[in-house]
Motif scaffolding. Structure first.
Motif, mmCIF file in Angstrom:
data_model
loop_
_atom_site.group_PDB
_atom_site.id
_atom_site.type_symbol
_atom_site.label_atom_id
_atom_site.label_comp_id
_atom_site.label_asym_id
_atom_site.label_seq_id
_atom_site.Cartn_x
_atom_site.Cartn_y
_atom_site.Cartn_z
ATOM 1 N N ASP A 101 0.935 -1.115 0.117
ATOM 2 C CA ASP A 101 0.000 0.137 -0.163
ATOM 3 C C ASP A 101 0.864 1.394 0.055
ATOM 4 O O ASP A 101 0.586 2.278 -0.613
ATOM 5 C CB ASP A 101 -0.844 -0.135 1.218
ATOM 6 C CG ASP A 101 -1.880 1.401 1.351
ATOM 7 O OD1 ASP A 101 -2.365 1.813 0.471
ATOM 8 O OD2 ASP A 101 -1.585 1.964 2.397
ATOM 9 N N ARG A 102 1.894 1.264 0.759
ATOM 10 C CA ARG A 102 2.743 2.477 1.114
ATOM 11 C C ARG A 102 3.478 2.588 -0.304
ATOM 12 O O ARG A 102 4.083 3.831 -0.576
ATOM 13 C CB ARG A 102 3.506 2.394 2.310
ATOM 14 C CG ARG A 102 2.736 2.850 3.501
ATOM 15 C CD ARG A 102 3.537 2.291 4.740
ATOM 16 N NE ARG A 102 2.770 2.142 5.731
ATOM 17 C CZ ARG A 102 2.374 3.203 6.596
ATOM 18 N NH1 ARG A 102 2.670 4.564 6.131
ATOM 19 N NH2 ARG A 102 1.530 3.158 7.610
ATOM 20 N N GLU A 103 3.942 1.577 -1.047
ATOM 21 C CA GLU A 103 4.593 1.672 -2.430
ATOM 22 C C GLU A 103 3.455 1.960 -3.491
ATOM 23 O O GLU A 103 4.187 1.959 -4.522
ATOM 24 C CB GLU A 103 5.508 0.444 -2.491
ATOM 25 C CG GLU A 103 6.572 0.307 -1.521
ATOM 26 C CD GLU A 103 7.320 -1.095 -1.620
ATOM 27 O OE1 GLU A 103 6.860 -1.839 -2.556
ATOM 28 O OE2 GLU A 103 8.320 -0.937 -1.064
ATOM 29 N N GLU A 104 2.370 2.025 -3.097
ATOM 30 C CA GLU A 104 1.314 2.426 -4.288
ATOM 31 C C GLU A 104 1.093 1.186 -5.022
ATOM 32 O O GLU A 104 0.894 1.462 -6.252
ATOM 33 C CB GLU A 104 1.560 3.761 -4.842
ATOM 34 C CG GLU A 104 1.613 4.947 -3.962
ATOM 35 C CD GLU A 104 1.838 6.090 -4.550
ATOM 36 O OE1 GLU A 104 1.313 6.324 -5.545
ATOM 37 O OE2 GLU A 104 2.529 7.185 -4.105
ATOM 38 N N ASN A 105 1.382 -0.002 -4.541
ATOM 39 C CA ASN A 105 1.097 -0.964 -5.430
ATOM 40 C C ASN A 105 -0.531 -1.733 -5.024
ATOM 41 O O ASN A 105 -0.567 -2.807 -4.727
ATOM 42 C CB ASN A 105 2.030 -2.423 -5.169
ATOM 43 C CG ASN A 105 3.230 -1.834 -5.686
ATOM 44 O OD1 ASN A 105 3.639 -1.153 -6.593
ATOM 45 N ND2 ASN A 105 4.389 -2.323 -4.803
ATOM 46 N N PHE A 106 -1.312 -0.842 -5.695
ATOM 47 C CA PHE A 106 -2.687 -0.911 -5.326
ATOM 48 C C PHE A 106 -3.349 -2.227 -6.229
ATOM 49 O O PHE A 106 -3.086 -2.237 -7.402
ATOM 50 C CB PHE A 106 -3.538 0.138 -5.421
ATOM 51 C CG PHE A 106 -2.947 1.194 -4.625
ATOM 52 C CD1 PHE A 106 -3.113 1.157 -3.236
ATOM 53 C CD2 PHE A 106 -2.553 2.487 -5.253
ATOM 54 C CE1 PHE A 106 -2.414 2.402 -2.477
ATOM 55 C CE2 PHE A 106 -2.183 3.427 -4.578
ATOM 56 C CZ PHE A 106 -1.975 3.451 -3.248
ATOM 57 N N GLY A 107 -4.300 -2.973 -5.623
ATOM 58 C CA GLY A 107 -4.748 -4.123 -6.492
ATOM 59 C C GLY A 107 -5.737 -5.100 -5.630
ATOM 60 O O GLY A 107 -5.594 -4.799 -4.469
ATOM 61 N N LYS A 108 -6.302 -5.978 -6.392
ATOM 62 C CA LYS A 108 -6.881 -6.887 -5.413
ATOM 63 C C LYS A 108 -6.161 -7.783 -4.482
ATOM 64 O O LYS A 108 -6.683 -8.134 -3.577
ATOM 65 C CB LYS A 108 -7.795 -7.919 -6.540
ATOM 66 C CG LYS A 108 -8.855 -7.230 -7.270
ATOM 67 C CD LYS A 108 -9.505 -8.424 -7.885
ATOM 68 C CE LYS A 108 -8.870 -9.132 -9.116
ATOM 69 N NZ LYS A 108 -9.776 -10.019 -9.844
ATOM 70 N N ASN A 109 -4.836 -7.950 -4.934
ATOM 71 C CA ASN A 109 -3.996 -8.760 -4.003
ATOM 72 C C ASN A 109 -3.860 -8.151 -2.751
ATOM 73 O O ASN A 109 -3.794 -8.568 -1.804
ATOM 74 C CB ASN A 109 -2.654 -8.906 -4.675
ATOM 75 C CG ASN A 109 -2.922 -9.834 -5.813
ATOM 76 O OD1 ASN A 109 -3.650 -10.875 -5.745
ATOM 77 N ND2 ASN A 109 -2.017 -9.602 -7.010
ATOM 78 N N VAL A 110 -3.614 -6.834 -2.610
ATOM 79 C CA VAL A 110 -3.527 -5.885 -1.524
ATOM 80 C C VAL A 110 -4.907 -5.742 -0.814
ATOM 81 O O VAL A 110 -4.853 -6.124 0.422
ATOM 82 C CB VAL A 110 -2.986 -4.510 -1.896
ATOM 83 C CG1 VAL A 110 -2.876 -3.735 -0.571
ATOM 84 C CG2 VAL A 110 -1.837 -4.488 -2.294
ATOM 85 N N VAL A 111 -5.997 -5.979 -1.485
ATOM 86 C CA VAL A 111 -7.137 -5.734 -0.615
ATOM 87 C C VAL A 111 -7.401 -7.079 0.006
ATOM 88 O O VAL A 111 -7.793 -7.134 1.221
ATOM 89 C CB VAL A 111 -8.421 -5.536 -1.758
ATOM 90 C CG1 VAL A 111 -9.782 -5.794 -1.002
ATOM 91 C CG2 VAL A 111 -8.462 -4.226 -2.320
ATOM 92 N N LYS A 112 -7.285 -8.043 -0.705
ATOM 93 C CA LYS A 112 -7.188 -9.678 -0.075
ATOM 94 C C LYS A 112 -6.399 -9.805 0.948
ATOM 95 O O LYS A 112 -6.740 -10.225 2.213
ATOM 96 C CB LYS A 112 -7.279 -10.756 -1.243
ATOM 97 C CG LYS A 112 -7.246 -12.136 -0.706
ATOM 98 C CD LYS A 112 -7.601 -13.178 -1.833
ATOM 99 C CE LYS A 112 -7.749 -14.510 -1.208
ATOM 100 N NZ LYS A 112 -7.871 -15.374 -2.139
ATOM 101 N N ALA A 113 -5.153 -8.949 1.014
ATOM 102 C CA ALA A 113 -4.194 -9.471 2.115
ATOM 103 C C ALA A 113 -4.660 -8.569 3.246
ATOM 104 O O ALA A 113 -4.585 -8.998 4.381
ATOM 105 C CB ALA A 113 -2.656 -9.134 1.463
ATOM 106 N N PHE A 114 -4.710 -7.228 2.925
ATOM 107 C CA PHE A 114 -5.489 -6.681 4.084
ATOM 108 C C PHE A 114 -6.692 -7.290 4.708
ATOM 109 O O PHE A 114 -6.700 -7.448 5.918
ATOM 110 C CB PHE A 114 -5.968 -5.114 3.820
ATOM 111 C CG PHE A 114 -4.898 -4.173 3.894
ATOM 112 C CD1 PHE A 114 -3.966 -4.076 5.058
ATOM 113 C CD2 PHE A 114 -4.445 -3.452 2.589
ATOM 114 C CE1 PHE A 114 -3.203 -3.015 5.491
ATOM 115 C CE2 PHE A 114 -3.399 -2.447 2.798
ATOM 116 C CZ PHE A 114 -2.743 -2.237 4.293
#
Length: 316
Positions: A101-114
């Motif tokens: 998130d802080r590296e601005e690599n947004f996507g479904k993978n980050v949503v799922k991990a959070f």
């Protein structure tokens, strides 16, 4: 063992069952405790319909089968080891998502991990009240999952990290309690965002800044869950009032002091270890064992040193 489908009346446990299903072949410990927590919640929410009873009895049968099959796995038979294992896993997943998130690599993978991290913190309630750190991480992870999801759905660019005008004490409306990791988390974009956990001043060194990964494709959530080595190493746990807070070293120890840190501890004559201290020492040992599962020798040594000091001197 295939379980009956989850009826709409038990939607509140659906995301725990889904997380368990995702980990059946990845991590049986996570699968076991996710279903156990689903059973606990389901028994309270059940209206005793035929569909509900069939599902809950199926979960009970599955748990009994796993407990017999993995009788030698301490993370299934021992709550202290289980708590250490799940805390370690939840924190690793949270740190991975926060880094992306802080590296601005947004996507479904980050949503799922959070979101999966938030669900894991829910499951930790099996062992009692959550620490202040865990409560903050759970709230932040669930909010962040919903926020990034809604931004992507609306074609907006998410703001990395906490919002500038966040409120740590704000209560989120709709904490995604009935959503699964693969479905749209409930809309929380308009809610005040809690900041990540910040310990009391001087309680720990500042957390290390994450290096940017420009040009590097981050691992997917599936890869992370299948390969824990892709996650950052777990921080060492330092005790403070109200629970354990993560301690992340900011630099390598000075060689001149390293020998002092790891000198053998000589037992003090007449030291009496209380039952509470014995439980704490066991917990440190379990944390060390969990760290070794992730090849994190440094964390294992730190926790074993704590256990040894406590048992030898009667103090931490």
């Amino acid at each position: 063992m295939e379980l009956p489908p989850c009826p709409p009346s038990l939607k509140s446990i659906q995301h725990f069952l889904k997380l368990a299903q995702e980990h059946d072949t990845r991590d049986v410990v996570i699968a076991y405790w996710a279903r156990l927590y689903a059973l606990q919640v389901g028994l309270k929410a059940s209206t005793q319909t035929g569909e509900e009873t069939k599902l809950l009895l199926g979960i009970m049968d599955w748990l009994e089968q796993m407990k017999k099959q993995y009788a030698e796995n301490e993370a299934i038979t021992n709550e202290v080891a289980a708590q250490a294992h799940i805390e370690n896993y939840a924190l690793k997943l949270f740190l991975y998502a926060d880094k992306q998130d802080r590296e601005e690599n947004f996507g479904k993978n980050v949503v799922k991990a959070f979101y999966s991290s938030g669900v894991l913190y829910d499951i930790l309630q099996t062992f009692g009240e959550l620490s202040e750190e865990a409560l903050h991480n759970r709230k932040y992870a669930k909010w962040k999952a919903a926020y990034i999801h809604n931004c992507l759905k609306n074609g907006e660019t998410p703001i990395p990290g906490p919002l500038p005008d966040d409120d740590d004490e704000a209560e989120l409306e709709g904490e995604n309690a009935n959503a699964s990791a693969d479905t749209s988390p409930e809309d929380a974009a308009g809610a005040a965002a809690p900041a990540p956990y910040q310990p009391e001043p001087d309680a720990q060194p500042p957390a290390p800044s994450y290096p940017t990964a420009s040009g590097v494709v981050p691992p997917t959530a599936e890869e992370v869950l299948n390969n824990p080595n892709k996650l950052p190493s777990p921080p060492v746990d330092e005790e403070k009032p109200g629970g354990f807070v993560p301690y992340v070293p900011t630099a390598q120890p000075n060689p001149a002091t390293a020998a002092t840190i790891y000198q053998p501890i000589v037992p003090v004559a007449g030291v009496q270890i209380t039952p509470d201290q014995m439980i704490t020492a066991q917990k440190y040992c379990k944390y060390a064992g969990s760290a070794l599962n992730y090849d994190d020798v440094k964390t294992a040594i730190e926790n074993l040193q704590k256990a040894l000091k406590l048992l030898s001197t009667g103090s931490e």
